[in-house]
Design a protein around this motif. Structure first.
Motif, mmCIF file in Angstrom:
data_model
loop_
_atom_site.group_PDB
_atom_site.id
_atom_site.type_symbol
_atom_site.label_atom_id
_atom_site.label_comp_id
_atom_site.label_asym_id
_atom_site.label_seq_id
_atom_site.Cartn_x
_atom_site.Cartn_y
_atom_site.Cartn_z
ATOM 1 N N LEU A 95 34.709 3.427 21.559
ATOM 2 C CA LEU A 95 34.840 2.414 22.169
ATOM 3 C C LEU A 95 36.259 1.405 21.645
ATOM 4 N N ASP A 101 34.268 2.553 28.407
ATOM 5 C CA ASP A 101 34.085 3.688 28.257
ATOM 6 C C ASP A 101 34.840 4.323 27.019
ATOM 7 N N SER A 102 34.423 5.523 26.474
ATOM 8 C CA SER A 102 34.947 6.041 25.555
ATOM 9 C C SER A 102 36.385 6.753 25.667
ATOM 10 N N SER A 259 30.968 6.296 28.755
ATOM 11 C CA SER A 259 30.544 5.543 27.259
ATOM 12 C C SER A 259 29.125 6.139 26.791
#
Length: 383
Positions: A95, A101-102, A259
């Motif tokens: 993050l 989100d990743s 995420s």
């Protein structure tokens, strides 16, 4: 023994001059960059390609959105063209800043921002390794096996509010699932795909060659997309809005996913880990990214239909990338061309580029000489 280096160089020059005389159509110099090329992000400056190129007119990349060095690396293997490509890795916990989100993402200089009405051609090569996982169980619908989350886009065009407040997901994403390569056009109000188009079957460990033609517009009947993958027109001219009203688009590359994917604390009712315990890392590669004003400007980097080399890569985030590339001034990446092929000459030894050209030229010169001699004989009067 063929002779000393000076005599070989002299012989080589004569043979090459002979070839040019006999075959005037042969190329004698590398082709210059097409003037309609707007920008290149091909990683050929090595590790320094990834950041710092933020001014108008700069090639390569400006900024990365990462929290650990393994997320984006320049590598010498696998590559689609030139010496280097980029390896992207994303896993649970990646993050960046306050963003959702990743992500393992990169953005470029101002040349990548598109205004309403711009028409552009784009080209890039993408590889998803053999153990790529294209979808995961949806974290909030574990009781429904058919509910899946995509494993991440690899190329996207995000929106820039021109000083206003951005809201909603990016207008356009391109990525790969378990079996196909897909394109998603987003509904700004819902942040969901209003169109998700399957473009082509996914070939793992294969460099897919993409060409996209876009006219950027928020107006129905004005904006459109066309797409070719590996020389096949997989998306004929598709009229559709492809940007949001009052906003610009800009290119973003890298892996981007929900995420919650990879959360090691998420369990099924029976106690089994949903995503395992390693963060469910995903890996993909990009190379040869170029933007131009015309189709020909992006084709000149590699002639149409010339396939990128396949790569037997199995790297689904196991932390085993190819050799990291140094900056361009110290790079020793793979090369393509006569001088790099290492032809074995009679008598043993690995030839230099000049000697190789000489031996390659001899049969052509002999053939041309024989034809000219035959023509001369037939033109002479008989006895």
């Amino acid at each position: 023994m063929l002779g000393s280096a000076p005599s070989m160089e002299k012989t080589t020059r004569k043979l090459i001059l002979g070839l040019v005389f006999l075959f005037p159509g042969l190329p004698v110099a590398a082709q210059q960059t097409d003037p309609d090329v707007i920008w290149k992000g091909d990683f050929e400056a090595g590790a320094s390609s990834l950041t710092g190129h933020c001014s108008a007119g700069d090639d390569q990349w400006c900024e990365v959105e990462t929290i650990r060095p393994q997320q984006i690396q320049v590598v010498a293997d696998p590559v689609a063209q030139g010496k280097y490509a980029a390896r992207f890795e994303v896993k649970y916990g990646d993050l960046f800043s306050y963003y959702s989100d990743s992500r393992s993402l990169m953005t470029g200089p101002p040349a990548l921002w598109e205004n309403e009405g711009n028409e552009r051609w784009y080209r890039w090569q993408a590889l998803w390794p053999q153990d790529w996982v294209g979808s995961y169980p949806k974290w909030d619908q574990l009781s429904d096996p058919s509910a899946r989350s995509w494993a991440g886009s690899l190329v996207e065009w995000h929106h820039d509010a021109n000083g206003g407040v951005e809201h909603g997901s990016a207008p356009l994403y391109i990525g790969a699932g378990d079996t196909d390569i897909w394109l998603c056009l987003v509904d700004q109000a819902t942040s969901e795909c209003r169109e998700k188009i399957s473009l082509a079957p996914l070939q793992r460990s294969h460099w897919h060659d993409f060409i996209m033609h876009a006219k950027w517009s928020s107006q129905p009947g004005v904006g459109y997309l066309e797409m070719w993958i590996d020389g096949v027109n997989v998306l004929p001219k598709h009229l559709t809005p492809n940007m949001y009203p009052g906003m610009r688009n800009y290119l973003v590359v890298g892996l981007y996913r929900n995420s919650r994917i990879g959360d090691p604390t998420l369990l099924y009712p029976n106690g089994q880990h949903v995503y395992g315990t390693g963060g469910a890392p995903g890996v993909a590669y990009l190379d040869g990214i170029i933007i131009g004003k015309t189709q020909q400007s992006v084709l000149n980097e590699r002639p149409w239909g010339t396939p990128a080399p396949d790569a037997a890569t199995s790297d689904g985030g196991t932390g085993s990338p190819g050799q990291a590339a140094p900056d361009a001034d110290g790079g020793t990446g793979p090369q393509v061309g006569v001088a790099a092929m290492g032809y074995q000459l009679p008598g043993g030894g690995c030839a230099s580029g000049g000697a190789q050209l000489a031996w390659l030229a001899l049969p052509l010169l002999a053939l041309a000489f024989t034809r000219r001699l035959r023509k001369l004989r037939t033109s002479l009067p008989g006895p």
